[in-house]
Every structure is written in C-alpha cells, then in structure tokens.
Design an enzyme around this catalytic site. Sequence first.
Site, PDB file in Angstrom:
ATOM      1  N   ASP A 138       0.832  -1.204   0.000  1.00  0.00           N
ATOM      2  CA  ASP A 138       0.000   0.000   0.000  1.00  0.00           C
ATOM      3  C   ASP A 138       0.872   1.262   0.000  1.00  0.00           C
ATOM      4  O   ASP A 138       0.609   2.209   0.734  1.00  0.00           O
ATOM      5  CB  ASP A 138      -0.961  -0.032   1.200  1.00  0.00           C
ATOM      6  N   HIS A 181      -2.526   0.637  12.008  1.00  0.00           N
ATOM      7  CA  HIS A 181      -2.248  -0.761  11.674  1.00  0.00           C
ATOM      8  C   HIS A 181      -0.774  -0.971  11.415  1.00  0.00           C
ATOM      9  O   HIS A 181      -0.036  -0.021  11.144  1.00  0.00           O
ATOM     10  CB  HIS A 181      -3.053  -1.182  10.434  1.00  0.00           C
ATOM     11  N   ARG A 271       2.526  13.030  10.174  1.00  0.00           N
ATOM     12  CA  ARG A 271       1.201  12.868   9.568  1.00  0.00           C
ATOM     13  C   ARG A 271       0.606  11.597  10.151  1.00  0.00           C
ATOM     14  O   ARG A 271       1.116  10.502   9.927  1.00  0.00           O
ATOM     15  CB  ARG A 271       1.307  12.746   8.051  1.00  0.00           C
ATOM     16  N   ASP A 273      -1.584   8.875  10.101  1.00  0.00           N
ATOM     17  CA  ASP A 273      -2.389   8.198   9.078  1.00  0.00           C
ATOM     18  C   ASP A 273      -3.584   7.482   9.708  1.00  0.00           C
ATOM     19  O   ASP A 273      -3.454   6.821  10.737  1.00  0.00           O
ATOM     20  CB  ASP A 273      -1.511   7.168   8.345  1.00  0.00           C
ATOM     21  N   GLU A 315      -4.657  12.924   9.632  1.00  0.00           N
ATOM     22  CA  GLU A 315      -5.203  12.469   8.354  1.00  0.00           C
ATOM     23  C   GLU A 315      -6.552  11.842   8.681  1.00  0.00           C
ATOM     24  O   GLU A 315      -6.648  10.697   9.090  1.00  0.00           O
ATOM     25  CB  GLU A 315      -4.279  11.463   7.678  1.00  0.00           C
ATOM     26  N   ARG A 506      -5.027   4.030  -7.838  1.00  0.00           N
ATOM     27  CA  ARG A 506      -4.453   5.251  -7.255  1.00  0.00           C
ATOM     28  C   ARG A 506      -3.022   5.457  -7.763  1.00  0.00           C
ATOM     29  O   ARG A 506      -2.506   6.568  -7.739  1.00  0.00           O
ATOM     30  CB  ARG A 506      -4.451   5.166  -5.723  1.00  0.00           C
TER      31      ARG A 506
END
Length: 632
Positions: A138, A181, A271, A273, A315, A506
Amino acid sequence: MQNRHAMRPEVRADFETTRVEGDDAFAVRLERFFTELRDPLFALYGNDARFPAAWERLLEAIASTAAGRSRELRMLDHEREVTPDWLQREQAVGYVTYVDRFAGTLTGVRERLPYLRELGVTYLHLMPLLAARPAPNDGGYAVVDYGAVEPALGTMDDLSALADDLRGEGMALCVDLVLNHVAAEHPWARDPAFLRTFEDRSEPDAYERTLPDVFPDTAPGSFTWSDEHERWVWTTFNAYQWDLDYTNPDVFVAMAEAMLGLARAGVDVLRLDAAPFLWKRLGTNCQNQPEVHELLQAFRAAMRIAAPAVAFKAEAIVAPQDLVPYLGTGKHEGKECDLAYHNVLMVLLWSALASGRVGLMTSTLLAMPPVPPGAGWLTYVRCHDDIGWAITPEDAARVHEDAYLHRRFLADWYAGEFPGSFARGARFQPDPRTGEARTSGSCASLAGLESAPDAVAAELAIRRVLLLYAIAFAHGGLPLIYMGDELGLPNDASYLQDPHKADDNRWMHRPAMDWSAAERRHDPGTVEGQLWAGLRRLIEARRATRAIHVQGAVEPIWTGNDHVFGLCRAQAGERLLVLGNFTAEPQAVGLGVVHEHGFELTEDAGTVDGRPVEPYHDFVVLAPYQHLWLSG
Ligand code: OTU
C-alpha cells in the site's frame, strides 16, 4: 501545580523523579503538560494491570528523547514555542512526494533540494518511508519496523541528514506515521494482545453490520482469517494491514516510542495516518470515537514534553462535524493536532470545476464549523489518494441539488464519461449497488490537459489547474503542492505492468518525477513553463499578503454570478478579496459587489493570474478560469 494533589501516590513520585539533567525547560514542560498526558491515559487505562509498567516506560522514553536533543533541536523547540504559528504564516508552502518516485533515495532528495528551494517550498511531506513489508504494501502504509527506514530508501542516519539539510534551507520535514495498523509481518503482530482478534465470525459479523468498507472492491470486509493465530484479525484496510488494539496500554506506548524516535531523527511534523480508526465500538462505524481524541491528546502531550518543536497533522477524511475535533475542540481544545486536511474544500473545488457553478462550494464552505484557535487547515488540490465525493444531502439541499445525482455526475465527469467532459481520470472502488465511485487521476489529467486536442484546449487546462491552486493558496491553511502538479504530469499507466499495483488505480496519479519535463520549467512556451510560472506567482502573492495568515478570517462571498467564486480574507488590518471564474467563458461581476466588501478594482488585480483585467462599464470581466487578487 494544583493538580498534583489529585495524583495517585505512585504517579506523583514519577512526576517528581522524571528529570533531564541540566534541562530546566524540560521540567517546565513536564509540569505544564503533565495532566494533559496523564488524564486521558488514566481514563483509558487506569484500571488495566498492564498500565503501571507501560506508564513508567512512557515517562522514560519521554525523558530520554528530551535528553538526547541536540543544542540545535533545543533551540528549535524554543523557537517554535515562541512562534506557535510557524506553520500558518504566509510564507508556508508545502510539497508532497514519494521518496523513490522523486529522487530514488533520501540522499537523492537531499540533492534535489535546490529544485524545491527554487519553487519556494518551506515544508516537505515525504510519503511513507519506514521499513515496509515487501510489495504489496500500500505504498509503504504497511510498516514492519518503526525504528528503521525502508532499506531501499536509506537509513535513519540518512533521514537525520536530510532533516538537517532541510532545516538549513528553512524547510520543515513531515513524515507519515501509520498509527492504526501494522504489516502482518511486524513483530507486534506476533502478539495477540497487540491485535483485535476473534475466535469465530460472531463478533466480526456484528461489527460489520455498521462498518463501512474502505476498499469494497479489492479488500471487502474488515476481518481476515489468520492461520497463525487461528483467529479472525481486524483489518480495516488491506488483508495484510493488521489493526492495532489501542485498548492495550502497551500498544499506546509502543507507538509513542515510534513517534519519539522520529522526533529524535529531526522530523518536524508527523502525519497521523488513518487517525479516525484507532478505537472500535460495536454498533458504530468505528471511526471518530471519543477515545480517539483521548489517545491523540496523550500522544500530543508526550511530544510536547519531549520535543515541542514537533507538530501533528491529522489524516482524517471525514465529515466536517467529525473532522474539526481533530484540531482540538471542547476539553481537547489546543491539545490535539495542529493541522488537518481540508478534504471538503478539495472536493468542492473539483465539483465547481466540473459543474462550472460555485453555489455548492460557497454555501458548503459558509456552513463549515470554524477552526479552533491555534489550529489550521492543510489546503490541497490533489494527493496520493483517490477523491471521495463527500457531498452530503444537507450540502446539496442548500442549493436545491440532489447529493446522490451530483456525486454520480462527478464520478462520471472525472472518469471522462460524461458528455463534454475534459477529464481523463478513472473510477476507484466503484460500488455496483449504487453506481457511485471515487476518482483517481492526476491533477493535470483531471483538469483536461491529457485530453486537450490543441494549444487552446491545453491553455484552458493549465488555467483550470492554476485556478484550483489559487483558491487552495488563498483559502487559509498550509497549501500543499502534490509532486508533478507544478509541471502538469499526466496519468501514469505503468502501474498496470506491476502485479502488486495493477488492482489499485491510485497508482495512476503517483508518477515518477519527470526531470526532463522539469528542465522545461523556465520556458514560457511550454506547459511546464506556464504551470511553474503560475505557481511561482501564487507563492509570491502569498508571501506578500499578510491577510493570507491561517489565523485570519475566511469568508466566502456571493458574487452575484453563479460561475464566479468569491473569498474574503482579513488579518491584522489587512484584507484580501479573491475572485475566480470557474468557466471557460468570460464572466462579469458587478463592481458594486467589489465595493460593497470594501475593495477597489486596481490595475494590478490580474498580476497573480498573469492576465490583465479591465473594468467594463459597471463590471469587472474575468477571462476564462481567471482569478483576481485585490488587496484592501
Ligand atoms: C490513508 O487513507 C492513506 O492516505 C492511504 O493511502 C492508505 O491506503 C490508508 O490510509 C491505509 O493506510 O481510507 O482511501 O479517514 O480516509 O486513512 C484512503 C481517513 C483511506 C481515511 C484514510 C485512508
């Protein structure tokens, strides 16, 4: 001090014994932020037998991080304590990129700093760079070691060296921290106490009744069977991204240690997430639970005590009433994140561009809850993720539209399927039941550059990109430029050749930097030259406009022309009016509107757009996609 009496005896001892030799400022910070740290953790874990040991480890990690701060970082701590608006000033401009796709490695990024300096960047967000599982991962959002950099990108020492170089250039470094995660291969995932696991499907089924699907197409459901644990594991995102169990205080401390480690490396902004997902509750969508805000306050307090120069960015791509609390509201005011993504503005910009009408944008922005004092938005046009068309029935009803139809229109338009569409994007995670979809695609391709048959059409596409950026730059917030937008990089189809990426479109808007295109940036006869010059004008205009400051007032206005957006800003006695034409035709706005808001049409109103502007009788006429900046 008065709160000290309320402490339990063993905690009072901790408070008095946590010291950093020779660092009086640390003692001051510890006292100032101690209850902000202790109260949420006691509320969450006070009755947990694991808590006392976890708490001790946390205080040790905080103290050792503070003790390890170099003289330079301590000066930075001090500087930012006395300049709390350092991310909110008119000079602030961000740039977002993947390390490998921009420059190969962290060392490569150091070599490319002159490019960022020339653009005028003061803040660099590097996409996930910690050690990740092998692909698929990812894009790095599946970490196996929070204490190490992804080997292909470099080492922790390289990260520190980059942070030092950036500091020398007056640029802050933002790094992703994946809070929710870990990769299935992470050592923490060997310990069932770090995970949310279930013996059979009964609880997962019960949760799934109210859980939305983040990736319904490629990763349906939120639970994955683990042969190793012989249990179902909570996996909100992909099957290889295992959610952590924040009801366990050891999880909190392990993640706090990861944060503090990045502070030690010299990172300026974290950041956070997928922040909304940290706490689960049966019968809810398991996002934005009150405990998430307790956790964020505790993380924030730990960082403020250890390394106050480090800021937090949330985020959280959620509805406005759920989003603003990440900036600290109610009892958490001033105690949570410094920044949060203004997803609503981003969606509205693309909505206005497709429809050529600004009513929905104006009315929705007028209805936004205010940002709590001290905090600010990140404003952006594109990012590495898809665009989720978050237009609610309430938003649409204000302008007598149907939210569902408008969302479908946007998904169709940006997939290039709606008649007359200039966009060349793609549907992301389409839902066959509703016909709805999110959207992938690069800024340039969504704005019509890829489909442009001739120079006139290309010029319009460039103007669209610059118009969206102009509003993002003026709105109030730290504006972000997504890598490649400054050169008009189109969609990149190469991900289709990579079996670990092919199912996630994406990747079409995550191209590699095209350095040969970058070489054309000074040639005004090229697309690159026009976009570069346009963004440079915007950056200069920001720097010269004090009303841009994030703490200034933000007031969308009705211009009397449904195709022209108006925005008033005001700060410290200075004012700014920005007008933007969202159509490919000239549009007129009555000068009365300009005067009514206390502005005059000046000759240089078109300077930032780069095209002159002249009054026509009692009107100001804006050229296709033109934006005007008036100071007052
Ligand atoms: C984030 O996005 C990242 O930006 C994505 O690139 C990751 O895939 C994901 O986390 C998992 O790490 O749902 O569609 O409210 O919107 O966390 C993207 C926040 C996502 C979520 C956001 C998530």
